[in-house]
Design a protein around this motif. Structure first.
Motif, PDB file in Angstrom:
ATOM      1  N   LEU A 144       0.833  -1.204   0.000  1.00 13.45           N
ATOM      2  CA  LEU A 144       0.000   0.000   0.000  1.00 13.45           C
ATOM      3  C   LEU A 144       0.868   1.255   0.000  1.00 13.45           C
ATOM      4  CD1 LEU A 144      -2.954  -0.920   2.383  1.00 13.45           C
ATOM      5  CD2 LEU A 144      -2.740  -1.226  -0.100  1.00 13.45           C
ATOM      6  N   TYR A 167     -11.027  -3.516   5.501  1.00 16.26           N
ATOM      7  CA  TYR A 167     -10.360  -2.936   4.338  1.00 16.26           C
ATOM      8  C   TYR A 167     -10.666  -1.453   4.196  1.00 16.26           C
ATOM      9  CZ  TYR A 167      -8.995  -7.616   2.832  1.00 16.26           C
ATOM     10  OH  TYR A 167      -8.426  -8.871   2.754  1.00 16.26           O
ATOM     11  N   ARG A 168     -11.843  -1.030   4.615  1.00 20.03           N
ATOM     12  CA  ARG A 168     -12.155   0.405   4.568  1.00 20.03           C
ATOM     13  C   ARG A 168     -11.191   1.203   5.442  1.00 20.03           C
ATOM     14  NH1 ARG A 168     -18.689  -0.022   4.241  1.00 20.03           N
ATOM     15  NH2 ARG A 168     -18.891   0.565   2.049  1.00 20.03           N
ATOM     16  N   GLY A 171      -8.284   2.222   3.524  1.00 21.62           N
ATOM     17  CA  GLY A 171      -8.482   3.101   2.378  1.00 21.62           C
ATOM     18  C   GLY A 171      -9.244   2.503   1.220  1.00 21.62           C
ATOM     19  N   PHE A 172      -9.661   1.249   1.314  1.00 24.26           N
ATOM     20  CA  PHE A 172     -10.456   0.624   0.253  1.00 24.26           C
ATOM     21  C   PHE A 172     -11.918   1.041   0.376  1.00 24.26           C
ATOM     22  CE2 PHE A 172      -6.791  -2.150   0.512  1.00 24.26           C
ATOM     23  CZ  PHE A 172      -6.587  -2.585  -0.787  1.00 24.26           C
ATOM     24  N   GLU A 173     -12.581   1.108  -0.764  1.00 27.24           N
ATOM     25  CA  GLU A 173     -14.012   1.368  -0.796  1.00 27.24           C
ATOM     26  C   GLU A 173     -14.679   0.371  -1.738  1.00 27.24           C
ATOM     27  OE1 GLU A 173     -15.754   3.248   1.087  1.00 27.24           O
ATOM     28  OE2 GLU A 173     -14.097   4.322   2.079  1.00 27.24           O
ATOM     29  N   ARG A 191      -8.859   0.755  -3.857  1.00 30.39           N
ATOM     30  CA  ARG A 191      -8.177   1.779  -3.052  1.00 30.39           C
ATOM     31  C   ARG A 191      -7.404   2.679  -3.998  1.00 30.39           C
ATOM     32  NH1 ARG A 191      -3.115   2.885  -1.001  1.00 30.39           N
ATOM     33  NH2 ARG A 191      -3.013   3.708   1.145  1.00 30.39           N
ATOM     34  N   ARG A 194      -2.898   7.184  -1.826  1.00 28.25           N
ATOM     35  CA  ARG A 194      -3.042   8.189  -0.777  1.00 28.25           C
ATOM     36  C   ARG A 194      -2.774   9.578  -1.290  1.00 28.25           C
ATOM     37  NH1 ARG A 194       0.475   7.455   4.588  1.00 28.25           N
ATOM     38  NH2 ARG A 194       2.137   7.699   3.054  1.00 28.25           N
ATOM     39  N   ARG A 200      -3.529   7.886   4.881  1.00 23.92           N
ATOM     40  CA  ARG A 200      -4.198   6.579   5.131  1.00 23.92           C
ATOM     41  C   ARG A 200      -4.436   6.420   6.616  1.00 23.92           C
ATOM     42  NH1 ARG A 200      -1.332   1.583   5.645  1.00 23.92           N
ATOM     43  NH2 ARG A 200       0.423   2.437   4.498  1.00 23.92           N
TER      44      ARG A 200
END
Length: 202
Positions: A144, A167-168, A171-173, A191, A194, A200
């Motif tokens: 990451l 995971y959110r 930074g994942f959506e 994701r 950043r 993050r």
């Protein structure tokens, strides 16, 4: 905690730990047609998967082999000639008559991946005795950070709803969601780096 590149010497122990980590995973149970078949084949499945990613991708683990993160690398061909020849044969042997169904449904899932170069995470697992110690986040950290530095998105799928919030936090959506045929709900998550989203969260 030391995060390092895995080697072939790690495969057997990591495969056993991943099999335990994914024992209740709905997608893997669906792939093998039920709990008993999954438990019967899970270690061999992960041995095959680990060897492929050691050769063509990137695998991170810890000195204790507490878990593993398997990545497909952007801008590099995944699946050289040996993988293209051996992997379908090994998967057909594991999946039997379900192989074509699985191939088709995995293609549907993969259709949600970003079009631009990206890191793809097919597997992140931590052995049960090491869970809730921050190891999963630590295993993802190096890649990451590399995503942030190089400006690459990352993508993954999960069939475990509790994983979505985990995971959110990194930074994942959720980018996509679908049902596999006769199987579980699967969330596709992306994701963005950043540099595009700010710091993050840890």
């Amino acid at each position: 905690m030391v995060i390092r590149e895995a080697t072939r010497r790690d495969v057997r122990r990591l495969a056993a730990g991943l099999a335990s980590a994914f024992d209740e995973d709905p997608l893997y149970r669906w792939m093998f047609g039920g709990r008993m078949e999954w438990r019967r084949h899970s270690r061999e499945f992960f041995r095959v998967f680990l060897r492929v990613h050691l050769r063509d991708g990137r695998v991170l683990t810890t000195d204790q082999r507490a878990g593993a993160a398997l990545w497909v690398v952007p801008d590099l061909p995944f699946g050289g000639r040996m993988t293209q020849l051996v992997l379908p044969f090994r998967m057909r042997r594991l999946f039997g008559r379900r192989a074509e169904l699985i191939r088709r449904e995995m293609a549907r899932l993969n259709a949600g991946r970003p079009l631009e170069p990206h890191w793809y995470l097919p597997v992140l697992g931590v052995a049960p005795q090491y869970q809730r110690m921050g190891i999963g986040s630590a295993l993802l950290g190096p890649v990451l950070d590399e995503c942030d530095f190089a400006g690459h998105p990352a993508y993954l799928e999960t069939s475990v709803e509790d994983n979505v919030s985990f995971y959110r936090r990194l930074g994942f959506e959720v980018a996509d969601a679908l049902e596999v045929e006769g199987g579980p709900h699967v969330w596709g998550m992306v994701r963005v780096p950043r540099s595009e989203t700010g710091a993050r969260s840890e």
